[in-house]
Design an enzyme around this catalytic site. Sequence first.
Site, PDB file in Angstrom:
ATOM      1  N   ALA A 137       0.836  -1.208   0.000  1.00 49.15           N
ATOM      2  CA  ALA A 137       0.000   0.000   0.000  1.00 49.15           C
ATOM      3  C   ALA A 137       0.868   1.255   0.000  1.00 49.15           C
ATOM      4  O   ALA A 137       0.599   2.211  -0.737  1.00 49.15           O
ATOM      5  CB  ALA A 137      -0.926   0.000   1.215  1.00 49.15           C
ATOM      6  N   ARG A 180      11.369   5.195  10.329  1.00 52.17           N
ATOM      7  CA  ARG A 180      10.819   4.719  11.594  1.00 52.17           C
ATOM      8  C   ARG A 180      11.903   4.530  12.656  1.00 52.17           C
ATOM      9  O   ARG A 180      11.600   4.325  13.825  1.00 52.17           O
ATOM     10  CB  ARG A 180      10.058   3.399  11.370  1.00 52.17           C
ATOM     11  CG  ARG A 180       8.960   3.537  10.291  1.00 52.17           C
ATOM     12  CD  ARG A 180       7.782   2.645  10.528  1.00 52.17           C
ATOM     13  NE  ARG A 180       7.119   2.967  11.779  1.00 52.17           N
ATOM     14  CZ  ARG A 180       6.046   2.339  12.247  1.00 52.17           C
ATOM     15  NH1 ARG A 180       5.525   1.339  11.551  1.00 52.17           N
ATOM     16  NH2 ARG A 180       5.490   2.682  13.389  1.00 52.17           N
ATOM     17  N   GLU A 205      10.266  -4.973  15.533  1.00 58.06           N
ATOM     18  CA  GLU A 205       9.125  -4.173  15.072  1.00 58.06           C
ATOM     19  C   GLU A 205       7.970  -4.213  16.073  1.00 58.06           C
ATOM     20  O   GLU A 205       6.833  -3.875  15.753  1.00 58.06           O
ATOM     21  CB  GLU A 205       8.676  -4.666  13.691  1.00 58.06           C
ATOM     22  CG  GLU A 205       9.739  -4.511  12.615  1.00 58.06           C
ATOM     23  CD  GLU A 205       9.696  -3.156  11.883  1.00 58.06           C
ATOM     24  OE1 GLU A 205       8.608  -2.642  11.630  1.00 58.06           O
ATOM     25  OE2 GLU A 205      10.782  -2.632  11.570  1.00 58.06           O
ATOM     26  N   HIS A 217       4.555  -7.603   8.223  1.00 56.32           N
ATOM     27  CA  HIS A 217       4.448  -7.919   9.653  1.00 56.32           C
ATOM     28  C   HIS A 217       3.476  -9.079   9.792  1.00 56.32           C
ATOM     29  O   HIS A 217       2.530  -9.204   8.999  1.00 56.32           O
ATOM     30  CB  HIS A 217       3.854  -6.743  10.443  1.00 56.32           C
ATOM     31  CG  HIS A 217       4.775  -5.591  10.646  1.00 56.32           C
ATOM     32  ND1 HIS A 217       4.378  -4.286  10.509  1.00 56.32           N
ATOM     33  CD2 HIS A 217       6.079  -5.542  10.997  1.00 56.32           C
ATOM     34  CE1 HIS A 217       5.388  -3.483  10.755  1.00 56.32           C
ATOM     35  NE2 HIS A 217       6.439  -4.218  11.052  1.00 56.32           N
ATOM     36  N   ASP A 270       1.063  -9.267  11.752  1.00 55.76           N
ATOM     37  CA  ASP A 270      -0.327  -8.838  11.973  1.00 55.76           C
ATOM     38  C   ASP A 270      -1.067  -8.490  10.678  1.00 55.76           C
ATOM     39  O   ASP A 270      -2.195  -8.024  10.698  1.00 55.76           O
ATOM     40  CB  ASP A 270      -0.420  -7.707  13.012  1.00 55.76           C
ATOM     41  CG  ASP A 270       0.168  -6.381  12.549  1.00 55.76           C
ATOM     42  OD1 ASP A 270       0.579  -6.271  11.384  1.00 55.76           O
ATOM     43  OD2 ASP A 270       0.206  -5.440  13.371  1.00 55.76           O
ATOM     44  N   CYS A 328      -2.914  -2.224  13.318  1.00 58.03           N
ATOM     45  CA  CYS A 328      -1.631  -1.495  13.283  1.00 58.03           C
ATOM     46  C   CYS A 328      -1.704  -0.261  14.154  1.00 58.03           C
ATOM     47  O   CYS A 328      -0.700   0.180  14.705  1.00 58.03           O
ATOM     48  CB  CYS A 328      -1.302  -0.997  11.881  1.00 58.03           C
ATOM     49  SG  CYS A 328      -1.087  -2.270  10.670  1.00 58.03           S
TER      50      CYS A 328
HETATM   51  O1  SUG Z   1       5.978   0.416   8.832  1.00 57.19           O
HETATM   52  N1  SUG Z   1       3.865   2.313   6.775  1.00 57.19           N
HETATM   53  C1  SUG Z   1       4.049   1.518   7.971  1.00 57.19           C
HETATM   54  C2  SUG Z   1       2.818   0.682   8.236  1.00 57.19           C
HETATM   55  C3  SUG Z   1       2.917  -0.050   9.523  1.00 57.19           C
HETATM   56  C4  SUG Z   1       1.791  -1.001   9.751  1.00 57.19           C
HETATM   57  N2  SUG Z   1       1.942  -1.645  11.009  1.00 57.19           N
HETATM   58  C5  SUG Z   1       1.608  -2.915  11.268  1.00 57.19           C
HETATM   59  N3  SUG Z   1       1.342  -3.787  10.337  1.00 57.19           N
HETATM   60  N4  SUG Z   1       1.615  -3.275  12.507  1.00 57.19           N
HETATM   61  C6  SUG Z   1       5.272   0.601   7.837  1.00 57.19           C
HETATM   62  O2  SUG Z   1       5.486   0.072   6.736  1.00 57.19           O
HETATM   63  C7  SUG Z   1       4.468   4.066   5.168  1.00 57.19           C
HETATM   64  C8  SUG Z   1       4.829   5.520   5.246  1.00 57.19           C
HETATM   65  C9  SUG Z   1       4.940   6.147   3.877  1.00 57.19           C
HETATM   66  O3  SUG Z   1       5.228   5.481   2.900  1.00 57.19           O
HETATM   67  O4  SUG Z   1       4.753   7.409   3.796  1.00 57.19           O
HETATM   68  C10 SUG Z   1       4.716   3.317   6.474  1.00 57.19           C
HETATM   69  O5  SUG Z   1       5.627   3.638   7.205  1.00 57.19           O
END
Ligand code: SUG
Length: 445
Positions: free
Chosen positions: A28, A139, A175, A250, A252, A369
């Site tokens: 996504a 992150r 994570e 992940h 989840d 999430c």
């Molecule tokens: O770490 N997306 C986050 C989504 C985290 C989802 N968390 C869990 N599944 N628990 C990641 O990939 C995208 C930010 C951007 O592209 O602007 C982002 O960091």
Amino acid sequence: MMTTHEVNFDGLIGPTHNYAGLSVGNVASATNAGLVSSPKAAALQGLGKMKTLMDLGLMQGVLPPQQRPDFAMLRRLGFTGSDAELLDKTHDADPTILAAVWSASSMWAANAATVSPSADTDDNKVHLTPANLVSNFHRSFEHPTTTDALRMIFRDPRHFVVHDPLPDQSRFADEGAANHVRFCNTHGEPGVELFVYGVDAHEPGSGARKFPSRQTRAASESIVRSHGLDPERVVFARQHPDAIDAGVFHNDVISTGNGRVFLYHEQAFAASRSLMTDLAGPLGQELICIEATQSDFSLEDAVTSYLFNSQIVTLPDSSMALIAPLESRENRRVGAFIERMIADASNPVNAVHYLDVRESMRNGGGPACLRLRVVLTEKERRAVHTGVLLNDELHTLLCEWVERTYPEQIAPDQLRDPSLARSCIDALDELTRILDLPGLYPFQR
Ligand code: SUG
């Protein structure tokens, strides 16, 4: 036993929420890179979700967003000058660094920390380890503020231990709760903690193929030690590499559990069958497995619909409900699977609530999430910083604050705008008064 509850702490979606395509292996995030985001709508969707859970009779908390853009990180990377100059120089040198320091990624609180309830730990305290999140640059600098926030919220040393994050190194890539599931008969009884990893340095065949695997077994083993968990009640499982390559960055995104219920796709784990036996043994009771097979729907359907990123919650009447993203109903095969699951009396999940968290979903973040689960006894809950526990009054205050201070939209070229940066940081200054977390942000010290 009944006085022990799961409290979900949701990451409040920050004013700089934008689509920058920063996460490799997160379909996504990659697909929606460059879209115009709607931070105000995003934050209101998140608050709407928290309110839905609260109105179902569940306890709900809030975790503050981080100081973004992070000018201090730009200086650390060698950029100099005024705020406006920092933004311009970074943009000219590397726009992906600029996007990283604006990211509102701390909204995905499932990645904030790993949490073990006091029923599972050898000193009978709640243990939290903030995740180092070293797998992605944007992150990797969340953990200092996350650690500070958790230490302010879970302050009482008689009940809580907030550990330092693991070393900032790929061997210990962590994570947080996104790769951790706890099974139990009731929340207050000792549980069985499942740690899911993508890489084990000692296991041939594990690790990156098409997409990186983010969680290492070495990280989870360290957490098991520092949380003082009983090794007999801990299970490790490796993610199926095909799942990671389909965009399951992940666990989840491909499995979830609550109580004795385990909802998962047959391709979630490298060795599914033995995992179920490993979990049921120490649980001492039957594990209620809800398995989606390939013929129900594919890994791709799982990733686009985010069914497994639903929350399964235990309601006050002890029944269970699925808190699912709208996208899971919109996928015909997944929607039909949910209907069968709800109608099936052999599992306790008998209601579904579909929520609109589309702004977060476009970055790969579904309902689960957005939240960090913390199981707390009555006594522990009374020791939590009350300013972050949601009630109707706080919900109204936060919605009003978002309406008044958040940008309607952010397009990629606005990340050079120093006045947008200023207004986002000013909004956070006010937030620390609403949540009673004075001095949380570096700019306030
Ligand atoms: O770490 N997306 C986050 C989504 C985290 C989802 N968390 C869990 N599944 N628990 C990641 O990939 C995208 C930010 C951007 O592209 O602007 C982002 O960091």
